[in-house]
Scaffold this active site. Structure first.
Site, short mmCIF file in Angstrom:
data_model
loop_
_atom_site.label_atom_id
_atom_site.label_comp_id
_atom_site.label_asym_id
_atom_site.label_seq_id
_atom_site.Cartn_x
_atom_site.Cartn_y
_atom_site.Cartn_z
N ASP A 199 0.83 -1.20 0.00
CA ASP A 199 0.00 0.00 0.00
C ASP A 199 0.87 1.26 0.00
O ASP A 199 1.97 1.25 0.54
CB ASP A 199 -0.90 -0.02 1.24
CG ASP A 199 -2.03 0.99 1.16
OD1 ASP A 199 -2.38 1.40 0.03
OD2 ASP A 199 -2.56 1.37 2.22
N ASN B 35 -10.69 -2.87 -6.19
CA ASN B 35 -9.93 -1.85 -6.93
C ASN B 35 -10.57 -1.47 -8.26
O ASN B 35 -10.19 -0.45 -8.86
CB ASN B 35 -8.49 -2.31 -7.17
CG ASN B 35 -7.63 -2.27 -5.93
OD1 ASN B 35 -6.62 -2.97 -5.84
ND2 ASN B 35 -8.00 -1.46 -4.95
#
Length: 240
Positions: free
Chosen positions: A18, A66
């Site tokens: 991330d 996503n």
């Protein structure tokens, strides 16, 4: 060379990579610039694994959630995945890395899936490091798909409902060829697991690192692995 921690270090490390977008934005660049930097970081971490005794590395590349990102970013990421496979395939093969993918391939384009299949086949005989890439992956989605396959087996009479236990269900998961992760790392300072390896990480140790993924070096990785080796893991038991 990194210190050998094969005695008490993690055999399987999973990473939620991330912070790519924030890394790019801090530099006044588009988010895709950060994703490209993050992709380059993967090689360094993979190369560090053998000296640390890490046999299995699983990385979270793209989640089922996503797809909610902008069309531009999603298209850019899909192009990045294709280029990454094409660019890295030969080096991964030469370095003894076995690559496998988990996740639902239905929504992925045919060219990307073909490249994934080719890379898996090319590296199938490698044993130095087992790299698993989670692409269009979500933990709940994985368990749902596993339950559907299990239900089909029962419907076809190949299994009875009394045959179903945790071990049976695990054989229908995407990760049936992997040991459960010992250590899960998330970079960028976020302290959540984001639907990653929900079933498999029931007894994993977690480390939430402030470093953004493109800045997460092999040295920092080695430090996290060393911290894990010092932990006392009891798996629900109480030592006398």
């Amino acid at each position: 060379m990194a210190k050998d921690l094969t005695g008490g270090g993690p055999r399987h490390v999973a990473i939620i990579m991330d912070g790519n977008g924030r890394w790019a934005q801090k530099r006044g660049r588009p988010r895709l610039f950060g994703h490209h930097a993050g992709a380059r970081r993967v090689r360094e971490i993979v190369e560090a694994c053998p000296d640390l005794g890490v046999e299995y590395l699983t990385i979270f590349a793209f989640s089922t959630e996503n797809w909610k990102r902008t069309q531009t970013e999603v298209a850019g990421l899909m192009g990045l995945f294709r280029r990454y496979i094409q660019r890295e395939a030969r080096d991964l093969f030469r370095e003894g890395v076995r690559v496998r993918f988990i996740g639902d391939r239905i929504k992925l384009d045919d060219k990307l899936v073909a490249l994934m299949d080719e890379l898996e086949l090319m590296t199938a005989g490698n044993t130095r490091v087992n790299l698993t890439i989670a692409l269009n992956y979500g933990g709940r989605d994985e368990v749902t798909r596993a339950a559907q396959r299990l239900a089909f087996e029962i419907e076809q009479g190949r299994l009875g409902y009394k045959d179903v236990d945790a071990e049976t269900l695990a054989r229908f998961l995407d990760t049936r060829f992997l040991p459960d992760p010992d250590l899960v790392i998330r970079t960028s300072g976020e302290a959540r697991i984001s639907n990653f390896l929900l079933w498999q990480s029931a007894y994993a140790e977690y480390e939430f690192i402030d470093t953004l993924w493109p800045d997460f070096t092999a040295e920092e990785f080695a430090g996290v692995v060393a911290q894990y080796a010092a932990r006392d893991r009891r798996f629900g038991a109480v030592k006398a």
